[in-house]
Design an enzyme around this catalytic site. Sequence first.
Site, PDB file in Angstrom:
ATOM      1  N   SER A 174      -9.553  -3.812   0.586  1.00 45.73           N
ATOM      2  CA  SER A 174      -9.531  -2.937   1.429  1.00 45.73           C
ATOM      3  C   SER A 174      -9.750  -1.473   0.609  1.00 45.73           C
ATOM      4  CB  SER A 174      -8.400  -2.751   2.390  1.00 45.73           C
ATOM      5  OG  SER A 174      -7.226  -2.416   1.839  1.00 45.73           O
ATOM      6  N   HIS A 222      -6.502  -8.722   5.079  1.00 39.36           N
ATOM      7  CA  HIS A 222      -5.876  -9.618   4.110  1.00 39.36           C
ATOM      8  C   HIS A 222      -5.437 -10.885   4.762  1.00 39.36           C
ATOM      9  CE1 HIS A 222      -4.486  -5.714   1.187  1.00 39.36           C
ATOM     10  NE2 HIS A 222      -5.682  -6.119   1.230  1.00 39.36           N
ATOM     11  N   GLU A 251      -0.645  -4.542   6.567  1.00 41.63           N
ATOM     12  CA  GLU A 251       0.704  -4.860   5.746  1.00 41.63           C
ATOM     13  C   GLU A 251       1.871  -4.179   6.671  1.00 41.63           C
ATOM     14  OE1 GLU A 251       0.381  -2.921   2.121  1.00 41.63           O
ATOM     15  OE2 GLU A 251      -1.658  -3.396   1.801  1.00 41.63           O
ATOM     16  N   GLU A 260      -1.516 -11.021   0.112  1.00 46.43           N
ATOM     17  CA  GLU A 260      -0.476 -10.322  -0.606  1.00 46.43           C
ATOM     18  C   GLU A 260       0.860 -10.998  -0.745  1.00 46.43           C
ATOM     19  OE1 GLU A 260      -0.074  -6.304  -0.177  1.00 46.43           O
ATOM     20  OE2 GLU A 260      -2.092  -5.716  -0.949  1.00 46.43           O
ATOM     21  N   ASP A 317       1.059  -0.325   6.374  1.00 42.90           N
ATOM     22  CA  ASP A 317      -0.079   0.087   6.009  1.00 42.90           C
ATOM     23  C   ASP A 317      -1.138  -0.271   7.051  1.00 42.90           C
ATOM     24  OD1 ASP A 317      -2.582   0.797   4.841  1.00 42.90           O
ATOM     25  OD2 ASP A 317      -2.353  -0.499   3.095  1.00 42.90           O
ATOM     26  N   GLU A 350       1.047   4.309   6.321  1.00 45.44           N
ATOM     27  CA  GLU A 350      -0.045   4.524   5.491  1.00 45.44           C
ATOM     28  C   GLU A 350      -1.312   4.315   6.051  1.00 45.44           C
ATOM     29  OE1 GLU A 350       0.413   1.968   2.070  1.00 45.44           O
ATOM     30  OE2 GLU A 350      -1.623   2.013   1.452  1.00 45.44           O
ATOM     31  N   ASP A 354      -4.084   6.656   1.070  1.00 44.53           N
ATOM     32  CA  ASP A 354      -4.523   5.597   0.234  1.00 44.53           C
ATOM     33  C   ASP A 354      -5.987   5.792   0.258  1.00 44.53           C
ATOM     34  OD1 ASP A 354      -5.055   3.570  -1.574  1.00 44.53           O
ATOM     35  OD2 ASP A 354      -4.489   2.004   0.196  1.00 44.53           O
ATOM     36  N   LYS A 356      -2.660   4.294  -6.993  1.00 48.94           N
ATOM     37  CA  LYS A 356      -3.221   3.096  -7.879  1.00 48.94           C
ATOM     38  C   LYS A 356      -4.161   3.341  -8.806  1.00 48.94           C
ATOM     39  CE  LYS A 356      -3.818   0.630  -3.194  1.00 48.94           C
ATOM     40  NZ  LYS A 356      -4.859   0.368  -2.154  1.00 48.94           N
ATOM     41  N   SER A 362       1.259   1.570  -6.350  1.00 48.50           N
ATOM     42  CA  SER A 362       1.032   0.543  -5.783  1.00 48.50           C
ATOM     43  C   SER A 362       0.010  -0.542  -6.556  1.00 48.50           C
ATOM     44  CB  SER A 362       0.425   0.824  -4.626  1.00 48.50           C
ATOM     45  OG  SER A 362      -0.186  -0.512  -3.838  1.00 48.50           O
ATOM     46  N   HIS A 363       0.275  -1.546  -6.425  1.00 49.82           N
ATOM     47  CA  HIS A 363      -0.366  -2.866  -7.087  1.00 49.82           C
ATOM     48  C   HIS A 363      -1.773  -3.066  -6.169  1.00 49.82           C
ATOM     49  CE1 HIS A 363       0.688  -5.920  -3.489  1.00 49.82           C
ATOM     50  NE2 HIS A 363       0.503  -4.764  -3.120  1.00 49.82           N
ATOM     51  N   ARG A 364      -2.867  -3.981  -6.387  1.00 46.82           N
ATOM     52  CA  ARG A 364      -3.879  -4.111  -5.494  1.00 46.82           C
ATOM     53  C   ARG A 364      -3.570  -5.479  -4.717  1.00 46.82           C
ATOM     54  NH1 ARG A 364      -7.957   0.013  -5.523  1.00 46.82           N
ATOM     55  NH2 ARG A 364      -8.092  -0.955  -3.425  1.00 46.82           N
ATOM     56  N   SER A 365      -4.254  -5.910  -4.031  1.00 47.61           N
ATOM     57  CA  SER A 365      -4.386  -7.209  -3.069  1.00 47.61           C
ATOM     58  C   SER A 365      -4.791  -8.237  -3.981  1.00 47.61           C
ATOM     59  CB  SER A 365      -5.114  -7.119  -1.724  1.00 47.61           C
ATOM     60  OG  SER A 365      -6.464  -6.588  -2.018  1.00 47.61           O
ATOM     61  N   LYS A 369       4.798  -0.350  -3.922  1.00 44.46           N
ATOM     62  CA  LYS A 369       4.239  -1.596  -3.554  1.00 44.46           C
ATOM     63  C   LYS A 369       3.794  -2.379  -4.257  1.00 44.46           C
ATOM     64  CE  LYS A 369       1.204  -1.121  -0.200  1.00 44.46           C
ATOM     65  NZ  LYS A 369       0.111  -0.442   0.620  1.00 44.46           N
TER      66      LYS A 369
HETATM   67  P1  PGA Z   1      -6.420  -3.366  -1.456  1.00 42.41           P
HETATM   68  O1  PGA Z   1      -4.988  -3.109  -0.385  1.00 42.41           O
HETATM   69  O2  PGA Z   1      -5.704  -3.373  -2.569  1.00 42.41           O
HETATM   70  O3  PGA Z   1      -7.114  -4.565  -0.852  1.00 42.41           O
HETATM   71  O4  PGA Z   1      -7.156  -2.148  -1.277  1.00 42.41           O
HETATM   72  C1  PGA Z   1      -3.962  -2.568  -0.354  1.00 42.41           C
HETATM   73  C2  PGA Z   1      -3.802  -1.312   0.242  1.00 42.41           C
HETATM   74  O5  PGA Z   1      -4.761  -1.029   1.125  1.00 42.41           O
HETATM   75  O6  PGA Z   1      -2.556  -0.703  -0.028  1.00 42.41           O
HETATM   76 ZN    ZN Z   2      -3.298   0.700   1.750  1.00 40.88          ZN
END
Ligand code: PGA
Ligand code: ZN
Length: 400
Positions: A40, A149, A158, A193, A225, A266, A301, A326, A353-356, A377
């Site tokens: 996303s 996701h 999320e 995730e 989120d 978020e 985000d 990120k 934050s990580h990613r998906s 995250k």
């Molecule tokens: P993404 O999702 O890594 O697929 O962008 C994570 C988020 O939206 O926080």
């Molecule tokens: Zn997000």
Amino acid sequence: MRIDHLEARAILDTRKKPTLETTISANTFTATASVPSGKSTGSHEACELRDSDGSVASAIKNVNEEIAEAIIGKRFESLDELDSFLIELDGTPNKSRLGANAILSVSIAAMRLSAMLKDVPLWKAISERAGTKPQAPRLFVNVMNGGVHADFKLPFQEYMLVVEGKTSEALPIVQEIFAKLGERLGDVPMGDEGGYAPTFDTIEKPFEILTDLIKEYPSVSIAIDAAASELFHNGSYELLNKTYAPEELTSIYGSIVSQFPIHSIEDPFSENSGEDFAKLMAQLNSPSTRLGATTILVVGDDLTVTNPARIKTATENKELNAVLIKPNQIGTVKEAIEAVQATYAAGFQAIASHRSGETMDTFIADFAYGVGAHGIKAGGLGQKERLEKYKRLLEIEKEA
Ligand code: PGA
Ligand code: ZN
């Protein structure tokens, strides 16, 4: 630092899509970094270079040829100098020529190598570089997945549990609740995730279940989120096959916040809807609608994409009070640190934050700790790539 070797190769992320793993050497020391990949993604993010066949062959070639030729043997006085050099070498505003994925893999590997050369833990090297006070981040653990996701089985992307306290105290609590949630949901698939991906026909149901499960845990609250850019079509938002105007979605958030213990929301609106963020911020955090003593965090985000300039605009316009960080949205560690600094300068919270699409790399755990982030995250407990980040946070707790 004088780099003597640089080499990238393809590995697979949690979605079995190729991504880069890059190794860098100096002075007989070697460090490796791999980069995650979002689904996303915000349209204002730095460019992840992917070939038409889905591979990252061009990004790998860029590391192994152009970047390697430009940096091997050259002396860099600092990591900032190296990152700036990479940004200039690329020469585009969004790193579309060499690829933000290619550049970030080098930037993180170099940061890790530099910490090794100095013989300090990575989180410490990050805190020294950023001028921040290290601190254990709250865990934001993704327990139910929806949106892109999980084929939109749940309207929001999320549903997370936020746990106060250090990792060694928080993790066993989340493990307990995650297991109870699994029993309650029965046989449901896992989302991207590593959280459960159940199907419910009301917006409230996931919140009712989580509120019930956490009622005996005073240190736990709920974060979502919405990833609303993915719900946005022709000026309105689609949730469970119904369409809502921005004002109606604002009312839905107000109603959720008034019924359930919500810590943060978020991306409540799409990436270009800063004005709607600002209205929600004012509504959720005005004295008359605020619940209890805690401020509800409105987190950017896709709106802010770890871009210091976009963060400055969003904070000046009071569109949010917390910012997701990120590193792969911007493409260098230097700029990710500047994004944190821009967030702190405005007096707001940073959530790393990580990613998906994730790898076994644990850089984000050191980053969250080193910059003293409000939270991290790192996903659900159902995937080893997510657990690796929690394991690293436990290790850091012992190192600190
Ligand atoms: P993404 O999702 O890594 O697929 O962008 C994570 C988020 O939206 O926080
Ligand atoms: Zn997000």
